[in-house]
Design a protein around this motif. Structure first.
Motif, PDB file in Angstrom:
ATOM      1  N   LEU A 140       0.840  -1.200   0.000  1.00 50.90           N
ATOM      2  CA  LEU A 140       0.000   0.000   0.000  1.00 50.90           C
ATOM      3  C   LEU A 140       0.875   1.250   0.000  1.00 50.90           C
ATOM      4  CD1 LEU A 140      -2.679   1.508   0.319  1.00 50.90           C
ATOM      5  CD2 LEU A 140      -2.486   1.187   2.793  1.00 50.90           C
ATOM      6  N   HIS A 141       1.868   1.222   0.858  1.00 52.24           N
ATOM      7  CA  HIS A 141       2.823   2.324   0.900  1.00 52.24           C
ATOM      8  C   HIS A 141       3.532   2.515  -0.437  1.00 52.24           C
ATOM      9  CE1 HIS A 141       3.208   4.743   4.277  1.00 52.24           C
ATOM     10  NE2 HIS A 141       3.795   3.922   5.114  1.00 52.24           N
ATOM     11  N   THR A 187      -7.085   7.072   7.089  1.00 51.16           N
ATOM     12  CA  THR A 187      -6.828   8.491   6.838  1.00 51.16           C
ATOM     13  C   THR A 187      -5.824   8.698   5.715  1.00 51.16           C
ATOM     14  OG1 THR A 187      -7.023   8.690   9.247  1.00 51.16           O
ATOM     15  CG2 THR A 187      -6.433  10.679   8.013  1.00 51.16           C
ATOM     16  N   TYR A 188      -4.808   7.862   5.705  1.00 48.90           N
ATOM     17  CA  TYR A 188      -3.775   7.933   4.664  1.00 48.90           C
ATOM     18  C   TYR A 188      -4.404   7.812   3.278  1.00 48.90           C
ATOM     19  CZ  TYR A 188       0.314   6.425   1.936  1.00 48.90           C
ATOM     20  OH  TYR A 188       1.294   6.294   1.000  1.00 48.90           O
ATOM     21  N   LYS A 193      -6.563  10.771  -1.735  1.00 49.31           N
ATOM     22  CA  LYS A 193      -7.632  11.041  -2.687  1.00 49.31           C
ATOM     23  C   LYS A 193      -8.027  12.515  -2.691  1.00 49.31           C
ATOM     24  CE  LYS A 193      -9.805   6.462  -2.232  1.00 49.31           C
ATOM     25  NZ  LYS A 193     -11.022   5.761  -1.767  1.00 49.31           N
ATOM     26  N   GLY A 194      -7.598  13.231  -1.673  1.00 45.35           N
ATOM     27  CA  GLY A 194      -8.034  14.606  -1.483  1.00 45.35           C
ATOM     28  C   GLY A 194      -7.332  15.608  -2.376  1.00 45.35           C
ATOM     29  N   GLU A 206       3.519  11.547   9.837  1.00 43.19           N
ATOM     30  CA  GLU A 206       2.925  11.145  11.112  1.00 43.19           C
ATOM     31  C   GLU A 206       2.481   9.689  11.051  1.00 43.19           C
ATOM     32  OE1 GLU A 206      -0.255  13.833  11.520  1.00 43.19           O
ATOM     33  OE2 GLU A 206       1.013  15.610  11.312  1.00 43.19           O
ATOM     34  N   HIS A 207       1.917   9.336   9.924  1.00 48.50           N
ATOM     35  CA  HIS A 207       1.432   7.978   9.722  1.00 48.50           C
ATOM     36  C   HIS A 207       2.581   6.983   9.900  1.00 48.50           C
ATOM     37  CE1 HIS A 207      -0.444   4.528   7.892  1.00 48.50           C
ATOM     38  NE2 HIS A 207       0.483   4.489   6.958  1.00 48.50           N
ATOM     39  N   ILE A 208       3.671   7.276   9.270  1.00 49.47           N
ATOM     40  CA  ILE A 208       4.827   6.391   9.386  1.00 49.47           C
ATOM     41  C   ILE A 208       5.314   6.372  10.827  1.00 49.47           C
ATOM     42  CG2 ILE A 208       7.214   6.055   8.686  1.00 49.47           C
ATOM     43  CD1 ILE A 208       6.485   7.194   6.000  1.00 49.47           C
TER      44      ILE A 208
END
Lengths: 245, 245
Positions: A140-141, A187-188, A193-194, A206-208
């Motif tokens: 995914l990453h 959220t990622y 998509k945003g 932050e996700h990482i």
DNA sequence: AGAAAACAGATTGTCGACAATCTAACAAGA
DNA sequence: TCTTGTTAGATTGTCGACAATCTGTTTTCT
């Protein structure tokens, strides 16, 4: 129009299959860090001669997951806390770059693929298949790196991923418990998509950080264990160590 | 105190020496892109058997300067304009990151080494030794990556450097003329000694842009040549092409 | 007893030969 | 004439055996 894309046929050399087998064994943690690879024994087990095995090992050495000492042997790389930290910090930089490149290239196919991979992670999570969970999360990453249309970046990230996967597998093995089951990628995926690229980049960091938090605890524990000299249980690069006797 | 740092002894395997020879031949442009490497012929020339040669070639494949097609052969990678562009853009990102990491670690030894490498470039420039000029310039660039104390970053940059060096050598070969003789590294070195990290990072980008400007012209010329199909003079990956007859 | 030298076992590095596969040229058939 | 099947030559992939090197042990000498 009869459009039909045939996939490239598989590499049918022993070398390639051997490399794949070894790679998987290392990245899943079945071969532990520091462990020596005995050519004769492995060749016998795989029912091949040493020539293709050695060539495969040469590839993995250049891939950075094996290290070779002439006339002494080839070993699985040792994992230090600093290695994990180094890989992680570089990964952040690459992620930010990948998002920047991918951003204008996003289209429907991108979003579909994003959903598909996200779904694969959720499936692995439901199945409690931790190894696959690691694999799918990294895939995914990896989407942004594949989509960025920069072959050098992709190649670089894939090399990095090898190690990250190995680190995660080791961590998971050390805990002997299932990995967190919540969906931390929601959220990622939404941000990708945003419309706010900066937000996506910030969240990537932050996700990482979130993903790696426990990994760092593991890294620090490694650090302490090593500094105490309590590594006699592992087969380190001590030359000519008898393997099974 | 009797401090004396012994250098690591040289790798005394044929494999390592063969790899070094091949690498140099490729990076200096003596082996052209797309060219096929005939194992038998090279083994005879080097007076070695095919086993260590093949292992060395496997290393270079993973290093990204050779590409292998099973049962067809191993070829020097093809250089496209996009490859150069990709490598260049990633290089900018890595440079920025390296400066960030190196900045707080600068000390007298760093400055000395910076001057030393800068001097080496000027010397090569005075000698009109274009190959060495490329080498030393890249080494000067590499200092921040070596100093950054991030092994993964260093490794990544070195892989990138291989290609950049190859591209530069090809460019220089295509022109058959000496490379610009002015000292374009003066400001770079000065900024690395200064106190403004942001300025150093910004200049690194501009500086590289300057260095690469002509390279891009070469890249674009490659693009046009290839799109016209005028590549019959090069030995591309056409299988079983008779070599010297 | 302690240090240096020689030995033994095991493992890696290298070699020469054989098998598998590819490409190009040629032959056969529609 | 074009397509398909066959063959020959060359090159890559793989194998088993030998040589070089390393490490731990034993022997020898002082």
């Amino acid at each position: 129009m009869g459009k039909l894309d045939f996939p490239p046929i598989a590499d049918t050399t022993r070398r390639a299959e051997i490399a794949a087998l070894l790679r998987r064994a290392i990245l899943t943690g079945q071969l532990e860090p520091g462990q020596k690879l005995n050519e004769l024994r492995i060749a016998e087990q795989m029912q091949v001669s040493r020539a293709p095995l050695r060539e495969a090992m040469r590839e993995l050495v250049q891939e950075g997951i094996l290290t070779s000492i002439p006339y002494a042997g080839t070993f699985v790389i040792d994992v230090t806390a600093k290695d994990i930290d180094d890989a992680y910090s570089l990964n952040k930089v690459l992620d930010e770059f990948a998002i920047e490149l991918t951003w204008p290239l996003r289209d429907q196919r991108f979003f579909d693929e994003l959903d598909r991979r996200h779904e694969a992670v959720k499936q692995a999570t439901r199945d409690r298949d931790t190894t696959r969970q690691i694999e799918t999360a990294l895939q995914l990453h990896g989407l942004i790196h594949e989509w960025a249309d920069n072959s050098v970046l992709l190649e670089t990230w894939q090399r990095l991923t090898s190690r990250l996967q190995m680190y995660f597998a080791l961590h998971q093995r050390a805990r002997k418990e299932p990995v967190p089951a919540e969906d931390i990628h929601e959220t990622y995926a939404q941000l990708l998509k945003g419309a706010d690229m900066g937000a996506a980049q910030r969240h990537a960091r932050e996700h990482i950080d979130l993903d790696f938090e426990e990994l760092f605890a593991y890294a620090r524990s490694l650090e302490q264990r090593d500094s105490k000299g309590a590594r006699a249980d592992r087969a380190g690069p001590t030359r000519n160590r008898p393997d099974g006797s």
